[in-house]
Motif scaffolding. Structure first.
Motif, PDB file in Angstrom:
ATOM      1  N   LEU A  19       3.105  55.864 -11.135  1.00 16.61           N
ATOM      2  CA  LEU A  19       1.916  56.133 -10.325  1.00 16.61           C
ATOM      3  C   LEU A  19       1.207  57.387 -10.827  1.00 16.61           C
ATOM      4  O   LEU A  19       1.833  58.451 -10.976  1.00 16.61           O
ATOM      5  N   LYS A  20      -0.076  57.284 -11.048  1.00 13.11           N
ATOM      6  CA  LYS A  20      -0.868  58.446 -11.417  1.00 13.11           C
ATOM      7  C   LYS A  20      -1.234  59.222 -10.158  1.00 13.11           C
ATOM      8  O   LYS A  20      -1.390  58.649  -9.079  1.00 13.11           O
ATOM      9  N   PRO A  21      -1.422  60.539 -10.292  1.00 19.42           N
ATOM     10  CA  PRO A  21      -1.667  61.336  -9.088  1.00 19.42           C
ATOM     11  C   PRO A  21      -3.130  61.302  -8.649  1.00 19.42           C
ATOM     12  O   PRO A  21      -4.043  61.247  -9.471  1.00 19.42           O
ATOM     13  N   VAL A  35      -9.728  59.853  -8.574  1.00 14.19           N
ATOM     14  CA  VAL A  35      -8.467  59.455  -9.200  1.00 14.19           C
ATOM     15  C   VAL A  35      -8.701  59.189 -10.683  1.00 14.19           C
ATOM     16  O   VAL A  35      -9.833  58.907 -11.104  1.00 14.19           O
ATOM     17  N   PRO A  36      -7.632  59.269 -11.484  1.00  8.72           N
ATOM     18  CA  PRO A  36      -7.766  58.913 -12.901  1.00  8.72           C
ATOM     19  C   PRO A  36      -7.709  57.399 -13.084  1.00  8.72           C
ATOM     20  O   PRO A  36      -6.996  56.693 -12.376  1.00  8.72           O
ATOM     21  N   LEU A  37      -8.485  56.925 -14.048  1.00  4.10           N
ATOM     22  CA  LEU A  37      -8.463  55.511 -14.405  1.00  4.10           C
ATOM     23  C   LEU A  37      -8.725  55.424 -15.893  1.00  4.10           C
ATOM     24  O   LEU A  37      -9.839  55.729 -16.353  1.00  4.10           O
ATOM     25  N   GLY A  38      -7.707  55.004 -16.634  1.00  7.09           N
ATOM     26  CA  GLY A  38      -7.861  55.024 -18.078  1.00  7.09           C
ATOM     27  C   GLY A  38      -8.055  56.449 -18.552  1.00  7.09           C
ATOM     28  O   GLY A  38      -7.303  57.351 -18.198  1.00  7.09           O
ATOM     29  N   GLY A  39      -9.081  56.687 -19.304  1.00  3.70           N
ATOM     30  CA  GLY A  39      -9.350  58.036 -19.781  1.00  3.70           C
ATOM     31  C   GLY A  39     -10.421  58.758 -19.003  1.00  3.70           C
ATOM     32  O   GLY A  39     -10.959  59.758 -19.474  1.00  3.70           O
ATOM     33  N   ARG A  40     -10.750  58.286 -17.825  1.00  2.13           N
ATOM     34  CA  ARG A  40     -11.828  58.926 -17.054  1.00  2.13           C
ATOM     35  C   ARG A  40     -11.385  59.162 -15.625  1.00  2.13           C
ATOM     36  O   ARG A  40     -10.303  58.748 -15.203  1.00  2.13           O
TER      37      ARG A  40
END
Length: 718
Positions: free
Chosen positions: A55-57, A30-35
């Motif tokens: 919500l991020k995918p 999953v994405p978290l911040g820029g990583r």
């Protein structure tokens, strides 16, 4: 989604269209911040108040066996018990991130078909050919080990055309131990205990058994029968050892019982081996794992038994990061996975003994040594009446006993639980003491490396030619003995004895330990000089004398468990003597032979000693009859540490059945450059300390300069 980071809880993510909703336990990215980070789909409901637009995918689902429900419950349980972020606990279960990807096929060897007619077939090559007669691919290392040949034989056969490269199937990375392989012949007492352990594993339910027995009674051979029963049932087994990197003789016993080595898990594994082992455990292709405390968090799909050998060892307690006891968490994991836990020791901890006496644990006891061996005779050398010569540390009585032992063609051991040459270096001119700049600790002289070193933070510096305080040259003096200094004295007193030093400075890993054990067993050594790494697990048949240079060493200070730990350590090291036909003798150099620890060792009545320890702790509700939790406040800024500790002390909870002690400077008031203060919550056994700690910590704001570490059930107080 729970991420392996010290975050408060799980995060919500959106499942993209076209991707099935992964079930709990799935490893995902999953994405978290820029990583992009890997995590685990966690149990529970999503936050219905979060709009989908925020919500991020989810990015992808790893092709990896899912984390089992019991392991997820263990993560939550440990986080709650230790007051740690769940993600920090999760991180310990994801200790080989590269294993989430399927491993590339591994090359092995199979029989060439047809074989070259002119190839030379030596006896060694014939053994290899017999193993590959099935036509299946075999790993080169395992093939050489099973045939009893070196890797060069396998490579030579490939060059001669007798073997050809072949890809190994995924489950061929680890040999499968054979529970029907002929092991040791058990005595009647051992067989009774083994039957009880096999029955506990066969029940496929949770149980805890304390396997106690004198040193040399064959406890290892007995609990390996529990491992065999788990294998027969198609389940996995985990064995936790306190010194996995030094377990050479244990691994030999395992191979003798099951025909192959187990999978290993410890800090010295290469990244590739860690990846392969983690993945094999998750896929059920590593039936038995032996490891250090971190092996408890491997992703076993179906654990049948967990063995904790030397359960009393304090090295099973992790003191940094998530602070936990691997022994206690092994019992919790066994309960969650419906497995049989076996705690093993010649000197069980008072906590474990109390659980056995209360009926919470089953007790199995092996009172006799295996074969014709008897327990060693233990005697005290009173240093008040028989002191060493001036400037020496071995008394005349001990020197005489070592000389007599070596003259009989037997081996002797000198034990001192202190590394280096001397624990303190001071200036004879001004009295200056060489101390660590980062810790409240003296620098230990290591004369062989010509350096002074802190054993707490690792700081090291060369031995200066002059005193750094007064500038006087040639005035720095070593005070007190370390194992190097004992070796120096032994070289003068026993000049013809062949000596070996066994300490963490000289035995750096499994290969060095194996070579040291070989030299001792092959009688290339007359005198062993060692620290605590020689105290447990070793079996040297010709070792008949153990001399403890400073039996009083562990009794100083106000540690709650000082006497218990000292009696355990000295009993363990005493157990190295007389393990074969020749009788053993142990000499304890002590300034206080009347001390209860010395009397318990001399009289051989450890049960009475532990009962007396229990009687001392019970009235004050000290563990195991009460609960403790420590708050360790630390900061690089001493004033900030003092302010935070003072604020916590003023906000300390009050109530019936518990009290708060402190704040006070920790014995190591400066550690790794951080100033430390301690507070101690002491409660009756029937009081849960976690809710009290939660409420207490929530009332006191702490600056970013300060760290507050929670240690529930502390075993050390430094």
């Amino acid at each position: 989604m729970l991420l392996p980071l010290p975050l408060a809880g799980a995060y919500d993510y959106r499942v993209p269209e076209g991707l099935a909703v992964p079930p709990p336990g799935s490893f995902v990215e999953v994405p978290l911040g820029g990583r992009e980070v890997a995590g685990v789909v966690w149990d529970g409901e999503a936050d219905p108040t979060l709009p989908a637009s925020r919500l991020k995918p989810l990015l992808r689902v790893f092709d990896c066996p899912a984390m089992t429900a019991p392991l997820r419950r263990l993560v939550d349980w440990i986080a709650s018990y230790t007051l740690s972020p769940p993600g920090a606990v999760l991180r310990m279960t994801m200790s080989a991130p590269s294993a989430l990807e399927p491993a590339a096929p591994t090359a092995g060897w199979r029989r060439a078909d047809p074989p070259p007619p002119a190839a030379r077939i030596s006896p060694a090559r014939a053994r290899v050919l017999a193993l590959v007669a099935d036509g299946a691919p075999h790993a080169g290392g395992l093939l050489a080990e099973a045939a009893g040949v070196g890797p060069g034989v396998v490579r030579g056969m490939a060059s001669a055309g007798l073997l050809e490269p072949a890809l190994l199937p995924p489950d061929a990375r680890f040999a499968r131990p054979d529970p029907a392989h002929q092991g040791s012949v058990l005595t009647e007492g051992q067989a009774d205990a083994a039957r009880a352990l096999r029955a506990a594993v066969a029940e496929h339910g949770f149980s805890v058994t304390l396997l106690a027995g004198v040193t040399g009674s064959g406890k290892t051979e007995v609990y390996l029968e529990a491992v065999a029963e788990a294998l027969r049932a198609g389940r996995q087994a985990l064995v936790l050892l306190p010194e996995i990197a030094l377990s050479t003789q244990w691994l030999d016993r395992f191979s003798a019982r099951f025909g192959c080595a187990p999978a290993l898990w410890h800090s010295e594994l290469t990244p590739r081996t860690r990846r392969d082992t983690w993945r094999a455990v998750a896929e059920g292709a590593a039936p038995v794992v032996v490891g250090a405390r971190s092996a408890l968090f491997l992703p076993f799909p179906d654990l049948g038994t967990i063995i904790v050998d030397e359960e009393h060892e304090t090295s099973f307690k992790q003191e940094e990061g998530v602070v936990y006891s691997a022994r206690d968490m092994a019992v919790v994991r066994a309960r969650l996975t419906r497995a049989a836990a076996v705690l093993v020791s010649a000197t069980p901890s008072l906590e474990t003994l109390t659980n056995a006496e209360a009926g919470r644990y089953r007790l199995l006891h092996l009172p006799l040594r295996h074969g014709a061996a008897g327990l060693p005779q233990v005697s005290a050398i009173d240093l008040r009446t028989c002191p060493p010569e001036r400037g020496r540390f071995l008394s005349p009585a001990l020197v005489e006993a070592v000389n007599a032992t070596i003259a009989r063609g037997e081996q002797a051991m000198l034990f001192l639980n202190r590394r280096g040459y001397a624990p303190l270096t001071l200036c004879r001119a001004c009295g200056h003491r060489m101390r660590c700049p980062n810790c409240t600790a003296w620098l230990v002289e290591h004369r062989l490396q010509r350096r002074l070193q802190c054993h707490h933070c690792g700081h090291a510096e060369p031995i200066p030619p002059a005193c750094p305080a007064c500038g006087a040259e040639g005035t720095l003096a070593a005070v007190g003995p370390g194992v190097e200094r004992v070796q120096e004295e032994a070289a003068e007193v026993f000049p013809d004895a062949r000596r070996i030093v066994m300490a963490s400075d000289t035995i750096a890993g499994p290969a060095a330990a194996s070579e040291a054990a070989r030299r001792i067993v092959d009688r290339e050594v007359d005198l062993i000089i060692g620290t605590q790494i020689v105290a447990k697990g070793w079996n040297f048949p010709d070792l008949t004398l153990v001399g403890v240079v400073d039996a009083d060493l562990g009794l100083a200070g106000g540690d709650l468990r000082a006497a218990e730990r000292t009696v355990q350590l000295l009993h363990q090291v005493s157990g190295r003597a007389g393990r074969a036909d020749a009788p053993g003798h142990v000499l304890l150099q002590t300034w206080n032979p009347e001390h209860p620890v010395m009397q318990a060792l001399i009289g051989g009545d450890l049960d009475a000693f532990m009962r007396a320890e229990a009687d001392q702790r019970r009235p004050g509700h000290w563990p195991p009859f009460g609960r403790l939790a420590a708050l360790i406040v630390s900061s690089e800024d001493e004033a900030a540490a003092d302010r935070a500790a003072r604020d916590l002390g003023r906000a300390a909870p009050q109530g019936d059945g518990f009290e708060v002690l402190g704040p006070a400077p920790a014995p190591l008031a400066l550690l790794r450059g951080r100033h430390r203060r301690r507070l101690l919550l002491k409660a009756r056994r029937d009081i849960a300390v976690q809710p009290i700690l939660h409420e207490w910590l929530a009332r006191v704001p702490v600056s970013n300069q300060v760290r507050v570490q929670v240690d529930v059930d502390p075993v050390g107080f430094l």
